[in-house]
Design an enzyme around this catalytic site. Structure first.
Site, PDB file in Angstrom:
ATOM      1  N   SER A 137       0.831  -1.204   0.000  1.00 14.11           N
ATOM      2  CA  SER A 137       0.000   0.000   0.000  1.00 14.11           C
ATOM      3  C   SER A 137       0.864   1.252   0.000  1.00 14.11           C
ATOM      4  CB  SER A 137      -0.856  -0.017   1.265  1.00 14.11           C
ATOM      5  OG  SER A 137      -1.465   1.225   1.481  1.00 14.11           O
ATOM      6  N   TYR A 162      -2.309  -1.417  10.991  1.00 18.95           N
ATOM      7  CA  TYR A 162      -2.544  -1.912   9.632  1.00 18.95           C
ATOM      8  C   TYR A 162      -1.383  -1.489   8.721  1.00 18.95           C
ATOM      9  CZ  TYR A 162      -4.031  -1.496   4.791  1.00 18.95           C
ATOM     10  OH  TYR A 162      -4.058  -1.536   3.426  1.00 18.95           O
ATOM     11  N   LYS A 166       1.756  -3.771   6.574  1.00 19.51           N
ATOM     12  CA  LYS A 166       2.188  -3.682   5.168  1.00 19.51           C
ATOM     13  C   LYS A 166       3.696  -3.391   5.114  1.00 19.51           C
ATOM     14  CE  LYS A 166      -1.820  -4.302   3.215  1.00 19.51           C
ATOM     15  NZ  LYS A 166      -2.073  -5.611   2.630  1.00 19.51           N
TER      16      LYS A 166
HETATM   17  C1  WQD Z   1      -9.659   9.197   1.270  1.00 23.17           C
HETATM   18  C2  WQD Z   1      -9.898  10.685   1.542  1.00 23.17           C
HETATM   19  C3  WQD Z   1     -10.185  11.190   3.860  1.00 23.17           C
HETATM   20  C4  WQD Z   1     -13.910   8.927   4.336  1.00 23.17           C
HETATM   21  C5  WQD Z   1      -6.911   4.174   3.313  1.00 23.17           C
HETATM   22  C6  WQD Z   1      -5.748   3.415   3.892  1.00 23.17           C
HETATM   23  C7  WQD Z   1      -4.914   2.863   2.789  1.00 23.17           C
HETATM   24  C8  WQD Z   1      -5.728   2.004   1.857  1.00 23.17           C
HETATM   25  C9  WQD Z   1      -6.938   2.730   1.383  1.00 23.17           C
HETATM   26  C10 WQD Z   1      -7.080   0.083   2.624  1.00 23.17           C
HETATM   27  C11 WQD Z   1      -9.144  11.231   2.745  1.00 23.17           C
HETATM   28  C12 WQD Z   1     -11.453  11.461   3.103  1.00 23.17           C
HETATM   29  C13 WQD Z   1     -12.758   9.512   3.855  1.00 23.17           C
HETATM   30  C14 WQD Z   1     -15.021   9.762   4.653  1.00 23.17           C
HETATM   31  C15 WQD Z   1     -13.735  11.678   3.999  1.00 23.17           C
HETATM   32  N1  WQD Z   1      -5.991   0.748   2.477  1.00 23.17           N
HETATM   33  N2  WQD Z   1     -12.674  10.870   3.692  1.00 23.17           N
HETATM   34  N3  WQD Z   1     -14.902  11.113   4.469  1.00 23.17           N
HETATM   35  O1  WQD Z   1      -7.225   7.130   4.083  1.00 23.17           O
HETATM   36  O2  WQD Z   1      -6.396   7.600   1.726  1.00 23.17           O
HETATM   37  O3  WQD Z   1      -6.423   5.290   2.567  1.00 23.17           O
HETATM   38  O4  WQD Z   1      -7.647   3.304   2.471  1.00 23.17           O
HETATM   39  O5  WQD Z   1      -7.534  -0.877   2.719  1.00 23.17           O
HETATM   40  O6  WQD Z   1      -3.871   2.152   3.301  1.00 23.17           O
HETATM   41  O7  WQD Z   1      -4.982   4.264   4.697  1.00 23.17           O
HETATM   42  O8  WQD Z   1      -8.561   6.365   2.044  1.00 23.17           O
HETATM   43  O9  WQD Z   1     -10.919   6.403   1.375  1.00 23.17           O
HETATM   44  O10 WQD Z   1     -10.348   6.433   3.832  1.00 23.17           O
HETATM   45  O11 WQD Z   1      -9.894   8.461   2.459  1.00 23.17           O
HETATM   46  O12 WQD Z   1     -13.692  12.903   3.851  1.00 23.17           O
HETATM   47  O13 WQD Z   1     -16.104   9.291   5.107  1.00 23.17           O
HETATM   48  O14 WQD Z   1     -11.288  10.850   1.853  1.00 23.17           O
HETATM   49  O15 WQD Z   1      -9.979  12.158   4.865  1.00 23.17           O
HETATM   50  O16 WQD Z   1      -8.790  12.542   2.447  1.00 23.17           O
HETATM   51  P1  WQD Z   1      -7.111   6.715   2.679  1.00 23.17           P
HETATM   52  P2  WQD Z   1     -10.003   6.848   2.443  1.00 23.17           P
END
Ligand code: WQD
Length: 353
Positions: A137, A162, A166
């Site tokens: 990741s 998590y 990785k």
């Molecule tokens: C994306 C953006 C949030 C939810 C994570 C893991 C990574 C990978 C993918 C998974 C950010 C914003 C999110 C919400 C929001 N692994 N957000 N409202 O954090 O980049 O990555 O998931 O299995 O290792 O860290 O992805 O989709 O959670 O967030 O505003 O309800 O959306 O702050 O800017 P992230 P995400």
């Protein structure tokens, strides 16, 4: 001259093959003619995925798929599978993946994700299988000093268990290639996988309240949730919301197949970023999804979420040059396919309530 094996003569064991990225990768492998063995304990996936895979690939290709319901940490089960199946290479997806939950349950995360990898590679070694593609990741880059991120960008401390799993599994697999030069390891660092199979038959089906942006947005679109919660609008980005490199799961799946073909006959450890190279903000995602589903999706601005970075996106030159792979889909298609999946399967793989 080394003679490359054809896909028809290559058996790929896919751990976690019923999950979101695993299932799409299995479809791509079967379409390319590979023999595929799925090992999945269904702890966070549905058996219905197997019917959907069969529907998509058709009966001839489905003949080349076998499924074992087993925990990758179950050494005896792995022994039986490796005795039974002529495995050439492993693609290792199986693992817990909820960032927030990992903070609450570090023992479970370290023991499951790292434990199952050690059990797997030990069984592989005993059966003379030394090729593995690992589902890593972009989280290993932490808070980046510079963008875009290349494979040379430094790994930074993870902000949750998590992420550490990785981080550490990468190092464990790299160590194998140093100890035994016959090992052949590819680490694929995914950016943010979203979208669904264009047929609408397969997609992401998170249990409970989604942690990730896209499944949450999709559930707002289908009426299961009231509004998108936007975590922070005061970041140093053009519209103040977080920026990520979202990649269509079909592109990601194709990246695995490209890596598999490339690694055949090689040894050592190689890392590839799999992203699009483009950054998209949370508000841009909400806008694109609204366009895809034909209605304005409501959202509310909330405080920043702990552990989030401001922005990240990939430089994917290495994957293009070595694997001949690059992402083909843009945000509009990712939202279109995600909406197609969600609107036809409002409760995911579960039956209608
Ligand atoms: C994306 C953006 C949030 C939810 C994570 C893991 C990574 C990978 C993918 C998974 C950010 C914003 C999110 C919400 C929001 N692994 N957000 N409202 O954090 O980049 O990555 O998931 O299995 O290792 O860290 O992805 O989709 O959670 O967030 O505003 O309800 O959306 O702050 O800017 P992230 P995400």
């Amino acid at each position: 001259m080394t003679h490359k094996k054809s896909p028809a003569d290559t058996c790929v064991l896919v751990t976690g093959g019923c999950g979101f990225i695993g299932s799409h990768t299995v479809v791509c492998l079967l379409k390319q003619g590979y023999q595929v063995v799925i090992v999945d304990d269904l702890s966070n996936a549905s058996e219905k995925v197997l019917d959907r895979i069969d529907q998509i690939v058709g009966p001839e290709a489905a003949e080349r798929l076998s499924f074992y319901r087993a925990d990758v940490n179950d050494r005896e089960a792995l022994e039986c599978i490796f005795d039974e199946e002529p495995v050439d290479c492993v693609i290792h997806f199986a693992g817990y993946k909820a960032v927030g939950e990992s903070v609450q349950k570090p023992i479970e995360y370290y023991s499951n994700n790292i434990g199952n990898t050690l059990t797997l590679v030990d069984a592989m070694r005993d059966h003379g299988v030394k090729s593995i593609i690992f589902s890593s990741s972009a989280t290993v880059y932490g808070d980046p000093d510079a963008l875009p991120l290349t494979e040379e960008s430094p790994k930074k401390p993870a902000t949750n268990p998590y992420g550490w799993t990785k981080w550490m599994i990468e190092e464990i697999l790299r160590s194998l290639t140093i100890a035994d030069p016959e090992w052949n390891v590819v680490l694929l660092r995914y950016f943010n996988p979203i979208g669904a199979h264009p047929s609408g038959l397969m997609g992401e089906d998170p249990k409970g309240i989604p942690n990730n942006l896209l499944p949450y947005v999709a559930q707002v679109a289908v009426g299961r949730r009231d509004a998108v919660h936007v975590f922070g609008d005061d970041y140093d980005t053009p519209d103040g919301t977080g920026v990520r490199d979202y990649i269509h799961v079909m592109d990601l799946a194709a990246g695995h197949v490209a890596a598999l073909a490339w690694m055949e006959g090689r040894t050592g450890c190689e890392v590839f970023n799999l992203g699009t190279g483009n950054g998209t903000s949370v508000l841009e995602i909400i806008k694109a999804f609204s366009a895809a589903c034909g209605k304005e999706l409501p959202y509310v601005i909330e405080p920043r979420r702990a552990g989030d970075v401001t922005a990240n996106w990939a430089d994917c030159t290495k994957a293009k040059e070595l694997l001949g792979w690059e992402a083909r889909y843009g945000i509009a298609e990712m939202c279109r396919d995600s909406w197609n999946w969600q609107s036809h399967n409002p409760n995911g793989y579960e039956e209608e309530q």
